[in-house]
Design a protein around this motif. Sequence first.
Motif, PDB file in Angstrom:
ATOM      1  N   LYS A  90      77.928 -49.681 -19.332  1.00  0.00           N
ATOM      2  CA  LYS A  90      79.334 -49.760 -18.946  1.00  0.00           C
ATOM      3  C   LYS A  90      80.156 -48.940 -19.933  1.00  0.00           C
ATOM      4  O   LYS A  90      79.742 -48.673 -21.066  1.00  0.00           O
ATOM      5  N   TRP A  91      81.334 -48.525 -19.468  1.00  0.00           N
ATOM      6  CA  TRP A  91      82.238 -47.755 -20.311  1.00  0.00           C
ATOM      7  C   TRP A  91      82.979 -48.692 -21.268  1.00  0.00           C
ATOM      8  O   TRP A  91      83.518 -49.726 -20.854  1.00  0.00           O
ATOM      9  N   VAL A  92      83.004 -48.323 -22.530  1.00  0.00           N
ATOM     10  CA  VAL A  92      83.768 -49.025 -23.561  1.00  0.00           C
ATOM     11  C   VAL A  92      84.785 -48.030 -24.104  1.00  0.00           C
ATOM     12  O   VAL A  92      84.417 -46.945 -24.568  1.00  0.00           O
ATOM     13  N   GLN A  94      77.663 -47.350 -22.693  1.00  0.00           N
ATOM     14  CA  GLN A  94      76.671 -48.026 -23.507  1.00  0.00           C
ATOM     15  C   GLN A  94      75.961 -49.128 -22.740  1.00  0.00           C
ATOM     16  O   GLN A  94      76.515 -49.741 -21.838  1.00  0.00           O
ATOM     17  N   ASP A  95      74.723 -49.360 -23.136  1.00  0.00           N
ATOM     18  CA  ASP A  95      73.967 -50.545 -22.724  1.00  0.00           C
ATOM     19  C   ASP A  95      73.582 -51.236 -24.023  1.00  0.00           C
ATOM     20  O   ASP A  95      72.615 -50.833 -24.689  1.00  0.00           O
ATOM     21  N   GLY A  96      74.351 -52.239 -24.405  1.00  0.00           N
ATOM     22  CA  GLY A  96      74.169 -52.824 -25.727  1.00  0.00           C
ATOM     23  C   GLY A  96      74.562 -51.812 -26.788  1.00  0.00           C
ATOM     24  O   GLY A  96      75.658 -51.252 -26.759  1.00  0.00           O
ATOM     25  N   THR A 126      72.825 -49.006 -27.212  1.00  0.00           N
ATOM     26  CA  THR A 126      72.284 -47.710 -26.789  1.00  0.00           C
ATOM     27  C   THR A 126      73.364 -46.890 -26.097  1.00  0.00           C
ATOM     28  O   THR A 126      73.986 -47.339 -25.127  1.00  0.00           O
ATOM     29  N   LEU A 127      73.579 -45.680 -26.594  1.00  0.00           N
ATOM     30  CA  LEU A 127      74.590 -44.775 -26.039  1.00  0.00           C
ATOM     31  C   LEU A 127      73.949 -43.864 -25.000  1.00  0.00           C
ATOM     32  O   LEU A 127      72.989 -43.151 -25.288  1.00  0.00           O
ATOM     33  N   HIS A 128      74.473 -43.885 -23.777  1.00  0.00           N
ATOM     34  CA  HIS A 128      73.948 -43.051 -22.694  1.00  0.00           C
ATOM     35  C   HIS A 128      74.894 -41.921 -22.301  1.00  0.00           C
ATOM     36  O   HIS A 128      74.496 -41.026 -21.541  1.00  0.00           O
ATOM     37  N   GLY A 129      76.123 -41.944 -22.786  1.00  0.00           N
ATOM     38  CA  GLY A 129      77.078 -40.897 -22.435  1.00  0.00           C
ATOM     39  C   GLY A 129      78.402 -41.156 -23.115  1.00  0.00           C
ATOM     40  O   GLY A 129      78.631 -42.222 -23.705  1.00  0.00           O
ATOM     41  N   TYR A 130      79.274 -40.130 -23.055  1.00  0.00           N
ATOM     42  CA  TYR A 130      80.590 -40.311 -23.657  1.00  0.00           C
ATOM     43  C   TYR A 130      81.584 -39.358 -23.001  1.00  0.00           C
ATOM     44  O   TYR A 130      81.217 -38.380 -22.338  1.00  0.00           O
TER      45      TYR A 130
END
Length: 380
Positions: A335-337, A350-352, A354-358
Amino acid sequence: MHPIIIVGTGLAGYNLAKAFRKQDQDTPLVMITADDGRNYSKPMLSTGFSKGKSADELAMAEAATMATELNATILTHTDVQSIDPQAHQLKADDRVLMYSKLVLATGAAPIRLSLEGDATDAVFSINDLTDYGRFRAALPEQAHVAIMGAGLIGCEFANDLHAGGYRTTVIAPSSQVMPGLLPTEAADSVRSALDALGVSFRLGRAATGVFRAEEGVRLALDNGDSVSADIVISAVGLRPRTRLAEEAGLAVTKGIVVNRLLQTSHPDVFAMGDCAEVDGHVLLYVMPLMACARALAQTLAGDPTEVCYGPMPVTVKTPACPVVTAPPAVGVRGKWVLEQGDAGIKALYQDGDTLHGYALTGETVREKLSLNRRLSPVLA
């Protein structure tokens, strides 16, 4: 010895040829292009209006200069009609050319909308230097330019044209700018910055026709409204050029299917750049293209090298609101933070932990290097 043939002299073709010549100075090399073969940087097409640059001024070298630099034969204004992978030959303007290895670097073509009306000749796509020159020649002074498409290219042209003294209106069926690249909050930040410049937006609307008007043209919209303009840019997306490969019996899905060596379904035919689907990925950006050029140059020089993609951030050329984004892969959980402040927006997918994108806007773009270190590679 039959030559290596590269079809295409865009960013992919020329960068591959340059990288190959660093490995091998002697193998015969032939390049074929349907245009005039001038070397230029495609990303500069969406910065030319603010700089007042003509097509000639954006060109970095003529084809003859590139031929000398690359020790290559460059066939300009030449169309490739067909490929016979089994015979290792292609037909180009009724000539049959033999090759040892063939590279398809044919890029992607603009998606053409089906529009009604008698002024569709006032609709331009700007996908290469020839397109840019054609549009420049047709562009009236102090024109009002309607831009169909609110993606990366549409927003870049809106910013650049405005900086060059032109009025712009962006029309798109999406509810935000750059859908698929930016979360809503970052997209709203970009739109607000362009709004502040004077760029107009008609989002949530699609153009259905282009008609001649007393002055310029009238774009009909799907809700019955219309937008008046002098000229129109279509920036609704690109589609990999796959016809040659498909007609030659090579595997094609979203793009020309290649493995990590950039081999197609025939081992002596390769594809790279915007036309290629690399291990399932079609990435129409500069960073993956450059990675492919380096790897394929090694392979063609006799050292089989699989391409690797590290983090592949995309820099959007909208000076009104600087943007760098590394969109998460489709289907990745998370989800986006968001962090929002005076410096801009920092959105992390992020998933916890873990960064998947920005997505970064404004001054937060300075954080891209530290975030890249946290991202997993696209292709390890």
